[in-house]
Design an enzyme around this catalytic site. Structure first.
Site, short mmCIF file in Angstrom:
data_model
loop_
_atom_site.label_atom_id
_atom_site.label_comp_id
_atom_site.label_asym_id
_atom_site.label_seq_id
_atom_site.Cartn_x
_atom_site.Cartn_y
_atom_site.Cartn_z
N SER A 47 -8.61 12.79 -5.50
CA SER A 47 -7.63 13.51 -6.34
C SER A 47 -7.09 12.59 -7.43
O SER A 47 -7.35 11.38 -7.43
CB SER A 47 -6.46 14.01 -5.49
N GLY A 90 -7.96 8.82 -9.40
CA GLY A 90 -9.11 8.34 -8.64
C GLY A 90 -10.29 9.26 -8.80
O GLY A 90 -11.43 8.83 -9.01
N TYR A 143 15.58 -1.01 4.11
CA TYR A 143 14.51 -0.31 3.38
C TYR A 143 15.03 0.51 2.21
O TYR A 143 16.02 1.25 2.33
CB TYR A 143 13.76 0.60 4.34
#
Length: 612
Positions: free
Chosen positions: A39, A42, A192
């Site tokens: 997709s 790429g 994070y």
């Protein structure tokens, strides 16, 4: 459609498409791998490369979707060469499987395009328990590249054509954690940030390409590595941000690049003659661009990859690939199971004459047979050795020295973790007796043989002490000299740490003595990594837990044996002595390990304990 942008030095701009930047280029005879080719950019990269005659291998997670992409490419270009192979970059096992299948296919490889990626999901761990963006965007591609490097080099040498590695990064690499890469908190959920974690992984792509460039220049190989920013594009990368994805779909057609424009820089860097010989650069809009300053930090790049070129994910076979150990003889203690077994197997695979020094001869015999079954011309001998018994150590050494065998490498690997206080048959605390004292005596009794071998063969001899990061957790002062056998103050964890600290001090003191004597022998210590092995056989509940969860959070046996095999065999370690290694790279042990007076004291203390 992107409406703005001037042409740069290359003659192309942000408005150029992949077809435009490759117009007139004939890629016939070239083979390229494109990751994430099912997709987005790429898929477009694969389509345009195939259109230009390149044999394209689509490395994809979703094989079914990719077959449809392949069919559409073949419908447009009937004579295109397109293959589909399964690859999940978030799984190191999948990466290894893909690389093994590709290398055994016999296909050449001219171009590797590391394109696949994931962007800013909620905190998630990969199958290997690594933060998902770092695992997919960097680590998977890092391992893939390493495993395919020899194929790239062979292809370049045989075809006399430059090989190219293209890392698809992002301008997002400018937005990352303080310091660039959060090395000590890669998997820390509490700190994070999805955006910073994405930026960290994209910075890693740039650093990876730059470090590859440095290595290619040193090796004088005809390979290049570059990184790039494809542009702001509306792709499935934003699938984890539904509201943002909806806004992008609405306004993106006016302000974002199209997919064909987004794939342009990748195709330009992969195929265009203007990029021939260019390496270690960052591109944007099919022109050279300037990345963030931290991207040019060569020391950070080395730290990311590891100065040796290997990492925690490297296996014993990876780190010894291409090394010929023919003519070398090695003793491996504890070679009937775990990393000792794997060390023996891989050394034998590399043509080293291996002497397995084992406590359980019957078990060792089965291991020997399995090694010979895999490597029929391997030289493997089996000798009985119980490191917890000084009499057994003396018997082994006497038999070995009288055998006439040379000795190039001594790997002091055997060990145990004891849960309760126990004494050896010599009346010495079991962990200190087995992990340190037995190996100390063994080494001393074999030193003359090693020196003679080194002198006669004119080859460096190596002593490798397998220690552990557990050396950091020990009794106050490091070694409890006056209470080695004191049950009242015994702590099983500290006693293990004490024995592992002794391994390092022993190697360092050997290194000091070898330097004084001016002999061609080296001694180093190492941490193999956290591995689920039979070491925990005396830790009932813990052993059970490790057996269940270990496959998800610990190193595999082949990875665990890597550092041992690296230190024992690799040319990079030639002349290196008195160092501590981890993940097949030099590392810093506890500061007490550098205490030379403590090392000398341990030597004298140990000598006193083993004297008959």
């Amino acid at each position: 459609m992107w409406l703005f942008g001037r042409k740069g030095e290359s003659g192309f701009s942000s408005s150029s498409t992949a077809e435009e930047v490759t117009k007139g280029i004939d890629g016939t005879g070239l083979t390229a791998i494109v990751t994430g080719a099912s997709s987005g950019i790429g898929s477009e990269t694969a389509r345009v490369l195939a259109l230009r005659g390149v044999h394209v291998v689509m490395a994809v997670r979703n094989v079914e979707t990719s077959r449809k992409v392949k069919e559409s490419i073949l419908k447009e270009t009937p004579d295109a060469k397109v293959d589909v192979m399964e690859l999940d970059l978030s799984s190191l096992a999948s990466v290894r499987k893909f690389a093994a299948e590709y290398c055994s296919s016999g296909l050449p490889l001219n171009i590797l395009i590391n394109n696949a990626g994931v962007m800013a999901p909620p905190f998630t761990l990969s199958k290997d328990k690594i933060e998902l963006q770092f695992a997919t965007n960097h680590l998977g591609h890092f391992l893939l590249t390493n495993l395919l490097l020899d194929t790239l080099k062979d292809t370049s040498r045989e075809t006399k054509k430059e090989g190219r590695i293209v890392n698809v990064s992002s301008e997002g690499h400018r937005f990352t954690y303080k310091g660039g890469i959060n090395f000590d908190k890669i998997n820390d959920e509490s700190s994070y940030s999805s955006i910073y974690a994405y930026g960290q992984s994209k910075l890693a792509n740039v650093l990876h390409a730059n470090e590859l460039t440095r290595r290619f220049k040193e090796e004088k190989v005809d390979l290049t590595a570059n990184s790039l920013h494809p542009g702001a594009i509306a792709t499935s990368l934003l699938r984890h941000h539904s509201i943002l994805e909806g806004m992008v779909e609405w306004v993106g057609k006016y302000f974002l690049k199209t997919i064909p424009q987004g794939a342009a820089t990748t195709c330009y860097v992969a195929l265009h003659p203007q990029v021939k010989g260019v390496s270690g650069e960052y591109f944007s809009d099919s022109n050279k661009a300037k990345p963030s300053l931290v991207s040019k930090d060569s020391e950070l790049a080395k730290k990311l990859k590891g100065e040796s070129g290997f990492s925690a994910n490297s296996t014993a076979e990876d780190v010894t690939k291409g090394i010929d150990g023919n003519g070398l003889t090695a003793i491996v203690t504890g070679a009937s199971s775990g990393i000792g077994l794997e060390t023996a197997r891989v050394l034998a695979l590399r043509s080293v004459h291996v002497v397995m020094a084992v406590r359980d001869v019957e078990k060792g015999q089965k291991v020997k047979e399995s090694i010979l079954k895999e490597t029929t011309d391997a030289k493997v001998d089996l000798m009985e050795l119980d490191l917890s018994s000084l009499a057994s150590v003396r018997k082994f050494a006497t038999e070995y020295c009288s055998s006439g065998l040379p000795l190039n490498i001594l790997i002091n690997n055997a060990g145990r973790v004891a849960s309760s206080f126990m004494l050896s048959e010599d009346g010495i605390e079991t962990q200190f007796a087995t992990n340190h004292l037995g190996h100390f005596l063994l080494t001393n009794l074999l030193l003359e043989t090693m020196k003679d071998t080194s002198r006669k063969s004119e080859k460096e001899g190596r002593i490798v002490n397998v220690s552990s990061e557990g050396h950091r957790l020990t009794y106050k002062g490091g070694i409890k000299f006056d209470k080695i056998n004191d049950e009242s103050s015994y702590n099983s964890l500290y006693a293990y740490g004490q024995s592992k600290l002794a391994n390092i001090l022993h190697a360092n003191e050997l290194a000091r003595r070898f330097k004084e004597e001016n002999v061609e022998l080296t001694a180093n210590s190492l941490h193999p990594g956290a591995i689920a092995t039979s070491l925990l056989r005396d830790q009932g509940i813990l052993n059970s837990i490790v057996n269940v969860v270990g496959k998800y959070v610990l190193k595999s046996i082949p990875q665990g044996a890597a550092t041992t095999c690296y230190v024992a065999l690799h040319p990079q370690v030639k002349g290196v002595s008195g160092q501590y290694f981890s993940n097949s790279n030099k590392a810093n042990p506890n500061s007490v390990c550098k205490d030379s007076e403590l090392g000398k004291k341990l030597w004298d203390f140990s000598l006193g304990m083993v004297d008959p």
